[in-house]
Write an enzyme that holds these catalytic residues in place. Structure first.
Site, PDB file in Angstrom:
ATOM      1  N   LYS A  53     -11.880  23.576 -31.327  1.00 48.67           N
ATOM      2  CA  LYS A  53     -12.163  24.861 -30.686  1.00 48.67           C
ATOM      3  C   LYS A  53     -10.871  25.666 -30.536  1.00 48.67           C
ATOM      4  CE  LYS A  53     -16.184  22.956 -28.429  1.00 48.67           C
ATOM      5  NZ  LYS A  53     -16.705  22.138 -27.329  1.00 48.67           N
ATOM      6  N   GLN A  97     -16.238  20.876 -21.262  1.00 48.89           N
ATOM      7  CA  GLN A  97     -16.697  19.931 -22.285  1.00 48.89           C
ATOM      8  C   GLN A  97     -17.557  18.836 -21.656  1.00 48.89           C
ATOM      9  OE1 GLN A  97     -16.191  20.335 -25.586  1.00 48.89           O
ATOM     10  NE2 GLN A  97     -17.291  18.477 -26.091  1.00 48.89           N
ATOM     11  N   ASP A 120     -21.412  28.615 -23.598  1.00 44.88           N
ATOM     12  CA  ASP A 120     -22.249  27.482 -24.027  1.00 44.88           C
ATOM     13  C   ASP A 120     -23.734  27.834 -23.938  1.00 44.88           C
ATOM     14  OD1 ASP A 120     -21.068  25.091 -24.908  1.00 44.88           O
ATOM     15  OD2 ASP A 120     -20.419  24.557 -22.882  1.00 44.88           O
TER      16      ASP A 120
END
Ligand code: GUN
Length: 295
Positions: A53, A97, A120
């Protein structure tokens, strides 16, 4: 008919290329889209994802912050970090995460993320908007699957889609998206999972099979009908002494065994994985535009 391998790497690259003019338009207004990734603990797969990322941000010249914390961090401390990022004008996207250590309530953390920065698409506000067909920040892996289908000229309209796996990150949202009245939607969707009876009878109905169950090479050729489109979301490490690392990555589908049966198939690696990262970049740009009233 020869099987087509869906090249997720190339399609992901095309997505990033299309973002460049949008990023340039933001830069003209002195806005650099910013993504903050919070990683708790030492999970090796998570570390790899987080590095990817960061690299993707670097390539697109986005502002990128990675916050690494020990697994012993308290829920309150983690929530305080998210609140700091909510208040930071340089940050337009926040991602914690998953998984987080078991002493932390992941939902409590997700609820803290400002929905407009929730790249997300995990916040209940964004989940609800997605279900209503009005989502702006769609979850990255499901959105990446829609893009793979679109770019491969596969129209799910009227098709039988079977999803194997019911996770909040993949199974549930891709089911919702593919049944939607939308350009890439209108499918008849079945969600099967580890407790389904006669799984092979269900998967054999699939015109499009989406494997997201987290079991290496679980889907075998005898579970499929001819000319199925296979989207393999699995990323599993299996021991392999012939590789330098001592392991290799395989999907949830027995790729070699199923290849002949498929009209299209995504490889692992190089299928869904690269799409997830590109859709995250897209969401970060979208969030930066929306926060600044530009879309
Ligand atoms: N862990 C595995 N996939 C994901 C993802 O898409 N987002 C987050 N936050 N964690 C993950």
């Amino acid at each position: 008919m020869a099987t087509q391998i869906i090249d997720g790497k190339q399609i992901a690259k095309d997505v990033r290329k299309k973002l460049k003019p949008r990023i340039a338009a933001l830069l003209d207004k002195n806005i650099v889209p910013g993504l903050a990734v919070v990683l708790v603990g030492e999970d090796p797969a998570s570390q790899t994802y987080v590095r990817s990322k960061g690299k993707a941000c670097e390539r697109l010249k986005l502002h990128s912050v990675t916050i690494r914390k020990d697994a012993s961090i308290s829920q309150e401390e983690l929530i305080a970090i998210v609140e700091g990022l909510n208040a930071d004008d340089k940050i337009h996207g926040i991602l914690v995460q998953s998984p987080v250590p078991s002493h932390i309530d992941e939902l409590a953390v997700t609820l803290t993320i400002s929905p407009e920065k929730d790249v997300d698409g995990f916040h209940p506000y964004n989940v609800g908007m997605m279900l209503l067909g009005r989502g702006a920040l769609l979850p990255c892996t499901p959105n990446g699957i829609l893009k793979l289908l679109e770019e491969s000229n596969i129209d799910p309209t009227g098709k039988e889609v079977v999803i194997v796996g019911r996770s909040n990150i993949v199974g549930k949202p891709i089911a919702a998206l593919l049944m939607q009245k939308a350009k890439i939607g209108n499918a008849t969707v079945t969600v099967a999972h580890s407790r389904s009876k006669d799984l092979a009878e269900i998967t054999k109905r699939a015109d499009i099979l989406i494997a997201a169950i987290g079991l290496p090479q679980f889907i075998k050729a005898d579970m499929l009908k001819d000319d199925v489109v296979i989207i393999d979301v699995g990323v599993n490490r299996i021991d392999d002494d012939s590789t330098e690392k001592g392991y290799k990555l395989v999907g949830d589908v027995d790729f070699d065994g199923c290849f002949e049966k498929a009209s299209h198939i995504t490889p692992v690696p190089g299928g869904v994985g690269p799409m997830t990262i590109s859709m995250l970049m897209e969401n970060t740009v979208t969030a930066a535009e929306k926060i600044n009233g530009l879309s």
